[in-house]
Design a protein around this motif. Structure first.
Motif, PDB file in Angstrom:
ATOM      1  N   UNK A  42     -12.810  13.826  13.533  1.00 33.58           N
ATOM      2  CA  UNK A  42     -14.151  13.228  13.458  1.00 33.58           C
ATOM      3  C   UNK A  42     -14.051  11.711  13.491  1.00 33.58           C
ATOM      4  N   UNK A  43     -13.087  11.172  12.826  1.00 34.57           N
ATOM      5  CA  UNK A  43     -12.928   9.726  12.765  1.00 34.57           C
ATOM      6  C   UNK A  43     -12.572   9.157  14.133  1.00 34.57           C
ATOM      7  N   UNK A  44     -11.828   9.860  14.923  1.00 30.97           N
ATOM      8  CA  UNK A  44     -11.399   9.373  16.228  1.00 30.97           C
ATOM      9  C   UNK A  44     -12.534   9.358  17.253  1.00 30.97           C
ATOM     10  N   UNK A  45     -13.537  10.204  17.074  1.00 32.18           N
ATOM     11  CA  UNK A  45     -14.651  10.222  18.037  1.00 32.18           C
ATOM     12  C   UNK A  45     -15.456   8.941  18.009  1.00 32.18           C
ATOM     13  N   UNK A  46     -15.394   8.161  17.003  1.00 28.52           N
ATOM     14  CA  UNK A  46     -16.156   6.921  16.894  1.00 28.52           C
ATOM     15  C   UNK A  46     -15.424   5.728  17.487  1.00 28.52           C
ATOM     16  N   UNK A  47     -14.252   5.937  18.019  1.00 32.14           N
ATOM     17  CA  UNK A  47     -13.459   4.823  18.509  1.00 32.14           C
ATOM     18  C   UNK A  47     -13.620   4.578  20.002  1.00 32.14           C
ATOM     19  N   UNK A  48     -14.509   5.313  20.651  1.00 30.46           N
ATOM     20  CA  UNK A  48     -14.705   5.142  22.089  1.00 30.46           C
ATOM     21  C   UNK A  48     -15.667   3.988  22.339  1.00 30.46           C
ATOM     22  N   UNK A  49     -15.137   2.760  22.411  1.00 30.94           N
ATOM     23  CA  UNK A  49     -15.950   1.552  22.531  1.00 30.94           C
ATOM     24  C   UNK A  49     -16.683   1.464  23.861  1.00 30.94           C
ATOM     25  N   UNK A  50     -16.164   2.102  24.923  1.00 28.41           N
ATOM     26  CA  UNK A  50     -16.801   1.991  26.230  1.00 28.41           C
ATOM     27  C   UNK A  50     -18.181   2.633  26.243  1.00 28.41           C
ATOM     28  N   UNK A  51     -18.449   3.582  25.356  1.00 30.99           N
ATOM     29  CA  UNK A  51     -19.801   4.143  25.236  1.00 30.99           C
ATOM     30  C   UNK A  51     -20.789   3.068  24.827  1.00 30.99           C
ATOM     31  N   UNK A  52     -20.392   2.221  23.885  1.00 34.07           N
ATOM     32  CA  UNK A  52     -21.268   1.160  23.397  1.00 34.07           C
ATOM     33  C   UNK A  52     -21.519   0.114  24.484  1.00 34.07           C
ATOM     34  N   UNK A  53     -20.497  -0.189  25.275  1.00 36.12           N
ATOM     35  CA  UNK A  53     -20.663  -1.181  26.351  1.00 36.12           C
ATOM     36  C   UNK A  53     -21.648  -0.672  27.410  1.00 36.12           C
ATOM     37  N   UNK A  54     -21.497   0.585  27.796  1.00 35.40           N
ATOM     38  CA  UNK A  54     -22.405   1.154  28.802  1.00 35.40           C
ATOM     39  C   UNK A  54     -23.840   1.197  28.284  1.00 35.40           C
ATOM     40  N   UNK A  55     -24.007   1.581  27.022  1.00 37.73           N
ATOM     41  CA  UNK A  55     -25.344   1.631  26.430  1.00 37.73           C
ATOM     42  C   UNK A  55     -25.973   0.250  26.366  1.00 37.73           C
ATOM     43  N   UNK A  56     -25.165  -0.753  26.028  1.00 36.31           N
ATOM     44  CA  UNK A  56     -25.664  -2.140  25.964  1.00 36.31           C
ATOM     45  C   UNK A  56     -26.115  -2.615  27.343  1.00 36.31           C
ATOM     46  N   UNK A  57     -25.315  -2.355  28.370  1.00 37.88           N
ATOM     47  CA  UNK A  57     -25.662  -2.782  29.732  1.00 37.88           C
ATOM     48  C   UNK A  57     -26.901  -2.051  30.246  1.00 37.88           C
ATOM     49  N   UNK A  58     -27.031  -0.781  29.906  1.00 39.87           N
ATOM     50  CA  UNK A  58     -28.218  -0.024  30.323  1.00 39.87           C
ATOM     51  C   UNK A  58     -29.488  -0.575  29.683  1.00 39.87           C
ATOM     52  N   UNK A  59     -29.401  -0.933  28.408  1.00 38.70           N
ATOM     53  CA  UNK A  59     -30.556  -1.539  27.727  1.00 38.70           C
ATOM     54  C   UNK A  59     -30.928  -2.864  28.378  1.00 38.70           C
ATOM     55  N   UNK A  60     -29.906  -3.688  28.645  1.00 37.47           N
ATOM     56  CA  UNK A  60     -30.158  -4.990  29.260  1.00 37.47           C
ATOM     57  C   UNK A  60     -30.789  -4.832  30.644  1.00 37.47           C
ATOM     58  N   UNK A  62     -32.496  -2.272  31.790  1.00 34.02           N
ATOM     59  CA  UNK A  62     -33.855  -1.715  31.662  1.00 34.02           C
ATOM     60  C   UNK A  62     -34.863  -2.781  31.276  1.00 34.02           C
ATOM     61  N   UNK A  63     -34.471  -3.656  30.353  1.00 32.88           N
ATOM     62  CA  UNK A  63     -35.372  -4.734  29.941  1.00 32.88           C
ATOM     63  C   UNK A  63     -35.650  -5.693  31.092  1.00 32.88           C
ATOM     64  N   UNK A  64     -34.620  -6.010  31.868  1.00 37.35           N
ATOM     65  CA  UNK A  64     -34.816  -6.894  33.023  1.00 37.35           C
ATOM     66  C   UNK A  64     -35.746  -6.255  34.056  1.00 37.35           C
ATOM     67  N   UNK A  65     -35.599  -4.962  34.297  1.00 36.35           N
ATOM     68  CA  UNK A  65     -36.477  -4.255  35.237  1.00 36.35           C
ATOM     69  C   UNK A  65     -37.923  -4.285  34.750  1.00 36.35           C
ATOM     70  N   UNK A  66     -38.125  -4.113  33.441  1.00 31.67           N
ATOM     71  CA  UNK A  66     -39.485  -4.156  32.888  1.00 31.67           C
ATOM     72  C   UNK A  66     -40.113  -5.528  33.069  1.00 31.67           C
ATOM     73  N   UNK A  67     -39.332  -6.586  32.839  1.00 29.05           N
ATOM     74  CA  UNK A  67     -39.854  -7.952  33.002  1.00 29.05           C
ATOM     75  C   UNK A  67     -40.210  -8.212  34.461  1.00 29.05           C
ATOM     76  N   UNK A  68     -39.328  -7.843  35.370  1.00 28.03           N
ATOM     77  CA  UNK A  68     -39.589  -8.058  36.792  1.00 28.03           C
ATOM     78  C   UNK A  68     -40.795  -7.238  37.257  1.00 28.03           C
TER      79      UNK A  68
END
Length: 263
Positions: A42-60, A62-68
């Protein structure tokens, strides 16, 4: 590529806000800390940092698309430009009660003939801007200058005697209303087509006023008399009545003093 922005202030403020918020999140945002049990998987499943990077880029993204999307980017369609001849035309149509008189003992009224002539004229002027003024006891601007000929013809077809007070003929006021519509026109040629059958009534302005203003603004007035130049004795089911003649002298005077013609 010619791109227009309908709401530029949204673009200029929205994009900086999105990027500043992203920088703040990267520098100052702290993730919540979870305490796990000693269970290693269970502890090792939280160490996949690339999930957080992809989620951050998707949010960014999406926000840019909404502004445009909110600022409404658009590209003008240059293919839809309509070539024009540079002529602005106002139709001034008489809708007074006398226009219900029969036209030369025919089954049509003078108003029916006026509408037919107006529509024929519109169909011949494909690339000119045309508007409509109605006058009887009062004068009203029914349609501004437009290139939409179908729309204008529908207005004329839907026009009937009685839509405005028909007990009177303010011919000069009708001309002044049409002149006012052409006052700020930048067209190289400005024309008024007057369709009427009667004499002005006492509540009208002097014709000289309309003539003087039309000449000052370079507007030519073409007059079309709907009717006959002599009284007609018409017999009906209720007896006979005499229809008054059109004032050819007045119509000729208006046309000749503004550089137009009378018909």
């Amino acid at each position: 590529m010619n791109i227009e922005i309908l709401y530029p202030y949204i673009l200029y403020t929205g994009i900086p806000i999105v990027f500043l918020s992203s920088i703040w999140r990267l520098l100052y945002y702290k993730k919540p800390v979870y305490i796990y049990t000693a269970t290693k998987p269970i502890q090792n499943t939280n160490n996949k940092k690339w999930h957080e990077i992809i989620l951050f880029l998707l949010r960014l993204f999406s926000l840019l698309i909404l502004v445009i999307g909110a600022c409404r980017l658009r590209k003008p369609d240059t293919r839809s430009k309509v070539p024009v001849n540079g002529i602005d035309i106002m139709l001034a149509m008489d809708v007074s009660g006398s226009m219900t008189n029969l036209y030369e003992n025919n089954s049509k009224t003078r108003f029916d003939v006026a509408k037919e002539e107006a529509i024929k004229f519109i169909e011949k002027r494909e690339n000119d801007s045309i508007g409509l003024v109605l006058f009887a006891n009062v004068a009203v601007s029914r349609c501004p200058l437009t290139q939409d000929k179908k729309f204008l013809k529908n207005i004329i077809l839907d026009t009937s005697i009685g839509q405005i007070n028909f007990e009177g003929t303010v011919l000069s006021k009708g001309l002044l209303t049409a002149i006012n519509r052409l006052k700020y026109s930048n067209a190289k040629s400005k024309i008024i087509i007057l369709l009427t059958d009667g004499d002005p009534t006492s509540n009208d302005e002097r014709p000289e006023k309309a003539i003087e203003l039309a000449r000052k603004l370079g507007i030519k007035i073409y007059t079309i008399g709907i009717g006959d130049d002599k009284p007609l004795d018409i017999f009906t089911f209720f007896g006979h009545r005499i229809t008054p003649p059109i004032n050819t002298r007045l119509l000729n005077n208006i046309a000749s003093n503004t550089g137009g013609s009378s018909f």
